[in-house]
Design an enzyme around this catalytic site. Sequence first.
Site, short mmCIF file in Angstrom:
data_model
loop_
_atom_site.label_atom_id
_atom_site.label_comp_id
_atom_site.label_asym_id
_atom_site.label_seq_id
_atom_site.Cartn_x
_atom_site.Cartn_y
_atom_site.Cartn_z
N ASP A 258 0.84 -1.19 0.00
CA ASP A 258 0.00 0.00 0.00
C ASP A 258 0.88 1.25 0.00
O ASP A 258 1.77 1.39 0.83
CB ASP A 258 -0.88 -0.04 1.26
CG ASP A 258 -2.02 0.95 1.21
OD1 ASP A 258 -1.97 1.88 0.39
OD2 ASP A 258 -2.96 0.79 2.01
N HIS B 214 -0.34 4.45 0.22
CA HIS B 214 -1.03 5.62 0.75
C HIS B 214 -0.24 6.21 1.93
O HIS B 214 0.12 5.51 2.86
CB HIS B 214 -2.44 5.25 1.19
CG HIS B 214 -3.35 5.00 0.02
ND1 HIS B 214 -3.54 3.74 -0.49
CD2 HIS B 214 -4.09 5.84 -0.73
CE1 HIS B 214 -4.37 3.82 -1.52
NE2 HIS B 214 -4.71 5.08 -1.69
#
Lengths: 189, 487
Positions: free
Chosen positions: A63, A65
């Site tokens: 991920d 983010h």
Amino acid sequence: MPSSRTSGLSAKGSSSGRRKKGFPFPVLGFQRGTGNPKRETRNGRRIIIVAKPTVITGTVGKDAHVIGTKILSRSLRDAGFNVIELGILTPQEEFVKAALENKADAILMSSLYGMGENDVQGFKDKCVAAGLSDVLLYIGGNLGVGKHDFKDDEVKFKKLGFDRVYPPASDVKAAIVDLWADLKARGKV
Amino acid sequence: METKLKNKRLDENEFLKMREPFLAQWRTGREVDLDEAVEYQKKLPDSKNWHKVALKLHEEGRTAIFPRAGTGLLEDQISLSKKLVESGVPFIPVTTDSYTRQLDFEKVESILAEMRKTGRNLLNGYPIINYGVKQTRKIIESVDRGAFNPRLSLKSYPLATEISFAAGMTGIAASSFISWAAYEKDASLEQSMRTNQYVHRLIGYYADRGVIISTDNHGWILTGMQPMTVNLATTIVDALMVAEQGGKSITSVVHLMGNMAQDLAWIRVTPKLMREYLDKFGYKDVSIAGVFAQHTPLFPMPQGMGGAFAFPNYTAVVAALGNVEAVSVRTIDEALGIPTEESHALSYESTNWLLNVIRGQKIDFKMKEIDEEEAIAEIEIRALMDKILEIGDGDVIQGCLKGVEAGILDSSFSPNKQVRDLVMGIKDSRGAIRWKEFGNLPFPEEVKKFHRKKIAEREKAENRKMDYDALIQDFWAFSKGQLVGKA
């Protein structure tokens, strides 16, 4: 296109009273260590020495983010924690390594892309095997794909060994208060 | 040992030698025959050439949509492209899948086999490298118009562009800063610039033979919220790098932040300064084919249907008032994940309605705030460019590498470790983005005063400090249908 949707925790609300801004606890000076706050007199001034707990932050798995973990890290630092920031795309092993090297008191993971459940499988076991069974594990963010009930996430991730689980848009300051209380209950501060 | 990277045109023989290892990454690399590809490109109609399509839109005073879309199987990609062309989209994206982006071609092979067997969709984009030149040409040939542009990762960039251009695609995102600043933790800017330089040289090879491939230059993509001037200065850097390698067409991309005066100011000032710096370095024959606008995603929470429609439509209104050639809008499904074909169609129907109705009125939009914002942005962009060129002894690449190290180029919330992250942005009372912390940005005092004044106005109006908490509230503002964050 990078998404800047916020994972994990967000700060809102304000600190109150005479406490130093952003701090969940009264503090005048810091001393790395564990145990209850000590009162001392230095240069004729009374100060309270509290522990400065060390925490590890990062976005787990594949991920990328970044915003949630950045907000959390800065808020923790502002609140007086010693923060080791691992950033995005962090594999489980790196969390364990950083926690060992820095004698961490807690690990706070972020996950936004919905596949976090897969990314944290076996993480608690790895922590236990590394002698980190006493380290608090928190996770926050968008913890499932598509529309779903956060309560299910909470049950699922607690079973996976996490002490606390936070939905998207949680209040970061409240989480820091939780963290302080949990550390206190374990006699770490 | 690698030599010091400079913005200097690569020698053609040296470039041709550099191609070999990239073409050998997968068997479809052998399908690329540059001479044959040039001939193929030359036979394409004008309606399939990005550069010519953008120029025509400019002449006609129209704003088109450039969407984002990609699907695993060739036949589905053909069907999607046809649907987009039928709905009036002239710029067709081919978004590649995550495995292609990691160069995991074996995995793609097995997934494609599985997809054919089960009929299930297991790829989140079109695996262009596995399909190769001959197969991918079928997409371009399936429609009678539409300029194609692949969306790729830095890793796949060299081989995937070789295949894309040979297959007849005529547009490509070219920026050394995209992946580096927004998606990567450990990547180095220098490596990204080397890879970009190679692809720019490939574009130059085609240009030398009369085939124009346009580059959409995105600059330093922001993951946080700050004035766009660092981003816009780096789109000029991208343009200078493309031009030096022989590229002849630039598509200037401007990312919007939500305040109309500021967004329109950025749309106006960027091509103006890009032209000026291109001319300054002697790239007078390089054309700026068009300006593309797109919204930086500031929208954290899944929205209700009202907000889901309002957001892309608001973006379309700003793009139309900015007289840009194209706008990238998100679909109403954005918050949920990969949009359906219906969601694409419905979203573009709605935004197209606004684009046509507003552009048709030929509005020359004036606001004194736009002029004010334009003046400030111009000072900031010039200050950044001039400092980069100064510390790079006139070389824009060396200037950027040193500038990043010194925090002269900087952004907040970047995941990359090379980024200093000493700056911070915040909204003012009108929702324009201001610099709250300047870090080492080389801005003159008058600019700093302007930003401080605007922040002070909001502090007074709301009777609170604009601190980190306020910044986080600003992040959430648009998703809650508010202009600025509320305490």
